[in-house]
Design a protein around this motif. Structure first.
Motif, PDB file in Angstrom:
ATOM      1  N   THR A 211      22.414  45.839  -8.566  1.00  0.00           N
ATOM      2  CA  THR A 211      22.212  44.574  -9.267  1.00  0.00           C
ATOM      3  C   THR A 211      21.781  43.472  -8.319  1.00  0.00           C
ATOM      4  OG1 THR A 211      23.877  45.183 -10.927  1.00  0.00           O
ATOM      5  CG2 THR A 211      23.314  42.846 -10.741  1.00  0.00           C
ATOM      6  N   LEU A 212      22.511  43.321  -7.217  1.00  0.00           N
ATOM      7  CA  LEU A 212      22.174  42.282  -6.247  1.00  0.00           C
ATOM      8  C   LEU A 212      20.818  42.557  -5.602  1.00  0.00           C
ATOM      9  CD1 LEU A 212      25.670  41.840  -4.514  1.00  0.00           C
ATOM     10  CD2 LEU A 212      24.615  40.373  -6.250  1.00  0.00           C
ATOM     11  N   SER A 213      20.534  43.816  -5.351  1.00  0.00           N
ATOM     12  CA  SER A 213      19.286  44.171  -4.665  1.00  0.00           C
ATOM     13  C   SER A 213      18.057  43.868  -5.520  1.00  0.00           C
ATOM     14  CB  SER A 213      19.299  45.650  -4.287  1.00  0.00           C
ATOM     15  OG  SER A 213      20.352  45.937  -3.389  1.00  0.00           O
ATOM     16  N   ILE A 341       9.511  42.583   1.043  1.00  0.00           N
ATOM     17  CA  ILE A 341      10.825  42.162   1.533  1.00  0.00           C
ATOM     18  C   ILE A 341      10.744  41.810   3.012  1.00  0.00           C
ATOM     19  CG2 ILE A 341      13.222  42.875   1.856  1.00  0.00           C
ATOM     20  CD1 ILE A 341      12.407  42.460  -1.027  1.00  0.00           C
ATOM     21  N   PRO A 342      11.318  40.685   3.432  1.00  0.00           N
ATOM     22  CA  PRO A 342      11.354  40.345   4.856  1.00  0.00           C
ATOM     23  C   PRO A 342      12.063  41.436   5.660  1.00  0.00           C
ATOM     24  CG  PRO A 342      12.031  38.475   3.514  1.00  0.00           C
ATOM     25  CD  PRO A 342      11.932  39.639   2.593  1.00  0.00           C
ATOM     26  N   VAL A 348      18.546  45.964   2.705  1.00  0.00           N
ATOM     27  CA  VAL A 348      18.976  45.830   1.310  1.00  0.00           C
ATOM     28  C   VAL A 348      18.239  46.841   0.433  1.00  0.00           C
ATOM     29  CG1 VAL A 348      19.046  44.278  -0.683  1.00  0.00           C
ATOM     30  CG2 VAL A 348      19.571  43.405   1.600  1.00  0.00           C
ATOM     31  N   ILE A 349      16.954  47.023   0.704  1.00  0.00           N
ATOM     32  CA  ILE A 349      16.158  47.960  -0.079  1.00  0.00           C
ATOM     33  C   ILE A 349      16.624  49.392   0.167  1.00  0.00           C
ATOM     34  CG2 ILE A 349      13.829  48.734  -0.592  1.00  0.00           C
ATOM     35  CD1 ILE A 349      14.593  45.784  -1.270  1.00  0.00           C
ATOM     36  N   LEU A 354      19.247  54.089  -1.837  1.00  0.00           N
ATOM     37  CA  LEU A 354      20.316  55.037  -1.532  1.00  0.00           C
ATOM     38  C   LEU A 354      21.348  55.064  -2.654  1.00  0.00           C
ATOM     39  CD1 LEU A 354      21.267  56.989   0.674  1.00  0.00           C
ATOM     40  CD2 LEU A 354      22.542  55.113   1.705  1.00  0.00           C
ATOM     41  N   SER A 355      21.726  53.884  -3.145  1.00  0.00           N
ATOM     42  CA  SER A 355      22.712  53.810  -4.231  1.00  0.00           C
ATOM     43  C   SER A 355      22.177  54.439  -5.511  1.00  0.00           C
ATOM     44  CB  SER A 355      23.084  52.343  -4.495  1.00  0.00           C
ATOM     45  OG  SER A 355      23.667  51.757  -3.365  1.00  0.00           O
TER      46      SER A 355
END
Length: 493
Positions: A211-213, A341-342, A348-349, A354-355
């Motif tokens: 969700t956060l990602s 993405i920086p 985070v990615i 992975l999740s």
């Protein structure tokens, strides 16, 4: 640019890229440690085969919601599926996200959830194959269903491994085969340890991370593209139909994708299992809302980002993706993610993919091991098998199933979308008619169930071998399965 790292008492200057790589490895290592610790906790709480397979049948709403959502959306979505669909269909791919959330999640939970829980208690069952046997009085149908699960969940799992490995290869620079082997060992370890109890706890963590990602992904994608309006304008400049209600391939291919991914969950064993394990009816109501919101967010962001591949990726900026003159669809999203993405947040990615992967793999592995152990081995080879041996054999088969999926993924036979399509299509075509009609109608019988299952599967595979795309072949096979059961049951009454 250089970063400063301290090693012992001496200050060592390392390139910023090396520093970033070290940070990624540290975060992933900590992530792995947490997962293994939860696996150990699950091991201590697993006292029976029912605990290993269903968490004792007492899993709460939020754990069930996250477990369903994370099993539904895997690395296949973020890597292969969103990239190919977004490149071909543009923004009309968002129809898939919408119907996945409404039909594949909310309607499934509200229409099937409590009924599935009731029949699991009525028949004392823990797998879909056991339901088919007791509902239709057919051990042969149970055998066929166990074989279908074991055969077609292997390529599905392989597709998940492939998507995960592609991103890690690009992000970490580690060879594909080594990542594949490492992920296989990691997945097998935590599933073998704790079974469903571990999986439900871990899926909650996975769901929060996802969700956060995706919120971060959406933010940086809009920022890099100059806002949603500018992205839509650029898509229109590339090809006007990319921003129309139906993308360039046309309505039928889009409908097939919507139908396949939204209706198959009505009879996907790894998703149906969540309702065998859920606690009560209240948990189903709460879980329906929570999992639907999760699906809207995850699916919506994934397919929107897929459409932006046309904006951010081209042969000049990413020649490796276009080595054959056409885009390698499995590499579009990894390339996009690493560009949007920086670098400081790229970990985070990795955690997102992975999740998404680990949760889906866990569900697939658990279903496949239980299908072989409970439905085939205990059902036909050793009927008086002690419970402790059932649990031990499910652990062993979990590891074996991971090994098969890893070997399949190592071959890299086809693009991820094709593998997913034929796996979902075949399983949906076999189970949809027998399972859904078996839940809601007393008028369907064993003959109708057998013909609809085998007929739907045969049509799906036949069309695919004839050259029809896997989503379209799967859609037609699933429709046939739904139609055949009531018709044949009435004729053979």
């Amino acid at each position: 640019m250089y970063g400063l790292l301290f090693c012992c008492d001496n200050m060592v200057i390392l390139p910023a890229k090396t520093k970033c790589m070290t940070a990624k490895l540290i975060v992933i290592a900590l992530y792995a440690i947490v997962i293994i610790l939860i696996g150990i906790i699950g091991l201590r709480r697993t006292k029976s085969s029912k605990d290993f397979l269903l968490g004792g049948g007492n899993v709460g709403a939020w754990m069930s919601a996250f477990s369903y959502g994370t099993a539904y959306f895997s690395a296949v979505l973020f890597i292969g599926f969103a990239g190919k669909i977004g490149w071909g269909f543009g923004l009309s791919g968002l129809w898939i996200a919408l119907f996945n959330a409404i039909v594949g999640v909310f309607v499934v939970w509200m229409l099937l959830g409590w009924r599935i829980k009731q029949v699991s208690l009525k028949y004392d069952i823990g797998t879909m194959s056991e339901f088919l046997e007791k509902r239709y009085g057919s051990p042969l149908l149970k055998l066929f269903s166990a074989i279908v699960i074991f055969i077609f969940l292997i390529p599905y799992s392989a597709a998940v491994f492939m998507g995960l490995s592609y991103l890690f290869e690009i992000s970490l620079g580690v060879p594909y085969v080594w990542i594949l082997a490492g992920m296989g060992i990691f997945t097998a370890t935590y599933i073998v340890l704790g079974g469903y109890k571990s999986m439900a706890m871990i899926d909650t963590i996975f769901g929060i991370i996802m969700t956060l990602s995706v919120l971060l992904l959406l933010y940086f994608t809009l920022e890099k593209g100059g806002g949603a309006a500018n992205i839509i304008h650029n898509l229109h400049e590339i090809e006007p139909r990319l921003v129309s209600w139906v993308g360039p391939p046309g309505w039928w291919p889009l409908f097939a994708l919507v139908f396949l991914t939204s209706v198959a969950p009505f009879a996907m064993p790894q998703l149906v299992q969540k309702f065998y394990a859920i606690r009560d009816r209240r948990s189903i109501r709460i879980g329906a809302v929570a999992s639907t919101i999760f699906a809207v967010l995850i699916g919506g962001v994934a397919y929107f980002m897929g459409s932006t591949t046309r904006v951010f990726i081209n042969p000049e900026s990413a020649p490796k993706v276009f080595m054959s003159g056409k885009p390698n669809f499995d590499q579009l999203m990894p390339e996009l993610l690493t560009n949007v993405i920086p670098a400081s947040l790229s970990v985070v990615i990795l955690l997102l993919i992975l999740s998404a992967s680990m949760s889906t793999l866990a569900s697939l592995v658990l279903i496949s091991s239980s299908s072989f152990t409970r439905d085939f081995w205990k059902g036909f080879i050793r009927k008086n098998m002690p419970d402790a041996q059932i649990t031990a054999m499910m652990r062993f088969m979990s590891a074996f199933f991971v090994l098969l999926a890893v070997l399949f993924a190592a071959v890299e036979l086809d693009v991820i979308v094709e593998i997913l399509g034929i796996s979902w299509g075949a399983i949906g075509a076999f189970f949809l008619g027998p399972f859904v009609w078996g839940l809601f109608s007393e008028r369907v019988n064993k003959t109708g169930a057998m013909v609809s299952g085998i007929g739907g599967l045969s049509i799906c595979l036949g069309l695919y071998l004839y050259g029809i795309s896997s989503p379209e072949a799967g859609t037609i096979g699933m429709m046939a399965s739904l139609a055949l059961n009531p018709i044949v049951s009435r004729l053979s009454k």
